[in-house]
Design a protein around this motif. Structure first.
Motif, PDB file in Angstrom:
ATOM      1  N   VAL A 102       4.377  -1.827   7.120  1.00 50.84           N
ATOM      2  CA  VAL A 102       3.525  -1.265   6.069  1.00 50.84           C
ATOM      3  C   VAL A 102       3.231   0.202   6.399  1.00 50.84           C
ATOM      4  N   LEU A 103       3.271   1.058   5.383  1.00 45.82           N
ATOM      5  CA  LEU A 103       2.982   2.494   5.508  1.00 45.82           C
ATOM      6  C   LEU A 103       3.813   3.184   6.596  1.00 45.82           C
ATOM      7  N   PRO A 104       5.134   3.021   6.577  1.00 45.76           N
ATOM      8  CA  PRO A 104       5.962   3.686   7.597  1.00 45.76           C
ATOM      9  C   PRO A 104       5.923   5.210   7.513  1.00 45.76           C
ATOM     10  N   ASP A 105       5.550   5.769   6.337  1.00 45.72           N
ATOM     11  CA  ASP A 105       5.490   7.223   6.182  1.00 45.72           C
ATOM     12  C   ASP A 105       4.168   7.807   6.673  1.00 45.72           C
ATOM     13  N   TYR A 106       3.270   6.950   7.130  1.00 46.23           N
ATOM     14  CA  TYR A 106       1.989   7.394   7.679  1.00 46.23           C
ATOM     15  C   TYR A 106       1.867   6.839   9.101  1.00 46.23           C
ATOM     16  N   PRO A 107       2.546   7.474  10.056  1.00 46.74           N
ATOM     17  CA  PRO A 107       2.565   6.922  11.417  1.00 46.74           C
ATOM     18  C   PRO A 107       1.169   6.903  12.052  1.00 46.74           C
ATOM     19  N   PRO A 159      -2.900   5.261   3.194  1.00 49.68           N
ATOM     20  CA  PRO A 159      -3.959   4.616   3.973  1.00 49.68           C
ATOM     21  C   PRO A 159      -5.187   4.271   3.142  1.00 49.68           C
ATOM     22  N   GLU A 160      -5.504   5.099   2.149  1.00 47.69           N
ATOM     23  CA  GLU A 160      -6.673   4.827   1.311  1.00 47.69           C
ATOM     24  C   GLU A 160      -6.530   3.514   0.544  1.00 47.69           C
ATOM     25  N   ASP A 161      -5.288   3.106   0.258  1.00 50.62           N
ATOM     26  CA  ASP A 161      -5.063   1.853  -0.471  1.00 50.62           C
ATOM     27  C   ASP A 161      -5.470   0.632   0.346  1.00 50.62           C
ATOM     28  N   LEU A 162      -5.595   0.799   1.658  1.00 51.00           N
ATOM     29  CA  LEU A 162      -5.924  -0.348   2.510  1.00 51.00           C
ATOM     30  C   LEU A 162      -7.313  -0.904   2.222  1.00 51.00           C
ATOM     31  N   SER A 163      -8.162  -0.122   1.557  1.00 45.18           N
ATOM     32  CA  SER A 163      -9.495  -0.625   1.210  1.00 45.18           C
ATOM     33  C   SER A 163      -9.421  -1.785   0.226  1.00 45.18           C
ATOM     34  N   HIS A 164      -8.271  -1.945  -0.431  1.00 44.60           N
ATOM     35  CA  HIS A 164      -8.083  -3.042  -1.391  1.00 44.60           C
ATOM     36  C   HIS A 164      -7.301  -4.207  -0.776  1.00 44.60           C
ATOM     37  N   HIS A 165      -7.076  -4.155   0.530  1.00 43.68           N
ATOM     38  CA  HIS A 165      -6.285  -5.188   1.192  1.00 43.68           C
ATOM     39  C   HIS A 165      -7.098  -5.891   2.283  1.00 43.68           C
ATOM     40  N   PRO A 195       0.838  -1.208   0.000  1.00 45.87           N
ATOM     41  CA  PRO A 195       0.000   0.000   0.000  1.00 45.87           C
ATOM     42  C   PRO A 195       0.868   1.253   0.000  1.00 45.87           C
ATOM     43  N   ALA A 196       0.460   2.272  -0.770  1.00 50.96           N
ATOM     44  CA  ALA A 196       1.209   3.520  -0.829  1.00 50.96           C
ATOM     45  C   ALA A 196       0.590   4.584   0.070  1.00 50.96           C
TER      46      ALA A 196
END
Length: 296
Positions: free
Chosen positions: A254-259, A181-187, A178-179
């Motif tokens: 996952v998503l380390p740039d979005y703490p 948080p919004e991408d998590l809807s596909h996971h 995922p790039a």
């Protein structure tokens, strides 16, 4: 009869609501609890409890007696605490409620050494993530990462708990990284039953909240971690819980740039005019072993 002991048992029955629950909390039988209450009522010449249902409700006199009994028992406890502070002897039963993940993966490794250093302590520890009522259930301390619901309780902050997402290399290879948080809807997300959303901090420090629709629900961190290692989805847990698996290559952050906003590990305890030595020693132990800013 021992009037002080009778008061303690009566207080426990009032807090627990039944002889059976009070007996379990006191390590006695319901029959013994009933005998003690009956003897107390005979001594004071008044009925304290109504026994018409499975729950023992307080009579009007019982409510007044309970209020005074609590004051007397608190005074006795604080008097004992005063003596302990002068003698330096730590003794008595320490009733503690501790959050599951911290208890199993952190506290359990350090606790035996502290108990050996304090042989006068009798530990009664409950490991649970449910919200406990310290007063009604008779706990001395609760170690939790949740905000105390009762503002009259004292909150002693221990450390911050960084929270991260992680998934297995196999899952990432099959489903992509995922790039945002919004991408998590596909996971596939591995979620606790009480988690309806996850919140992140964006690059501009604004908060991003996404709903969680999970195929797999589990309220146990070990189960969720093993499911993540097995390639079933993305888990959200404290860093200290997932770090060993990341270091071994079993998981990838996952998503380390979005703490994710961290939680605060705290010890919560009832207000007392004088803190008992057993509670003070336990708080000092928590600070010494886990009070390092962040629990990594």
């Amino acid at each position: 009869m021992d009037r002080l002991h009778g008061m303690k048992v009566f207080e426990k029955v009032a807090d627990c609501g039944s002889f059976t629950a009070a007996a379990e909390a006191c390590g006695m039988t319901p029959q013994n609890i009933a005998k003690i209450i009956a003897a107390l009522e005979k001594d004071i010449g008044a009925q304290l409890l109504n026994r018409s249902t499975r729950r023992q409700n307080l009579t009007e006199i019982g409510e007044m007696y309970l209020e005074r009994a609590r004051v007397i028992l608190a005074d006795v406890e604080e008097t004992d605490a005063l003596v302990s502070h002068f003698t330096g002897e730590v003794k008595g039963t320490l009733r503690v409620s501790v959050a599951n993940t911290f208890a199993i993966y952190q506290l359990s490794h350090k606790l035996p050494g502290w108990l050996k250093e304090n042989p006068g302590i009798r530990l009664d520890m409950t490991v649970t993530n449910r919200e406990v009522n310290l007063i009604e259930e008779g706990f001395d301390v609760a170690v939790t990462d949740e905000e105390p619901p009762d503002s009259s309780l004292i909150r002693h902050r221990i450390s911050e708990l960084p929270i991260i997402l992680a998934a297995s290399p196999a899952y990432i290879e099959a489903n992509g990284m995922p790039a945002s948080p919004e991408d998590l809807s596909h996971h596939t997300l591995l979620v606790r039953q009480d988690q309806t959303s996850w919140t992140f901090k964006g690059p501009d420090r604004s908060l991003i909240t996404i709903p969680t629709s999970a195929k797999y629900l589990a309220n146990n961190c070990l189960i969720s971690c093993e499911m993540a290692i097995g390639g079933l989805g993305i888990t959200k847990q404290p860093l200290f819980r997932l770090r060993p698996h990341i270091e071994r290559g079993e998981l990838i952050q996952v998503l380390p740039d979005y703490p994710i906003p961290s939680k605060t590990l705290s010890a919560v305890y009832p207000q007392r005019r004088l803190m008992t030595l057993k509670v003070k020693k336990f708080l000092d132990f928590l600070d010494q072993e886990f009070g390092h800013g962040q629990l990594m």
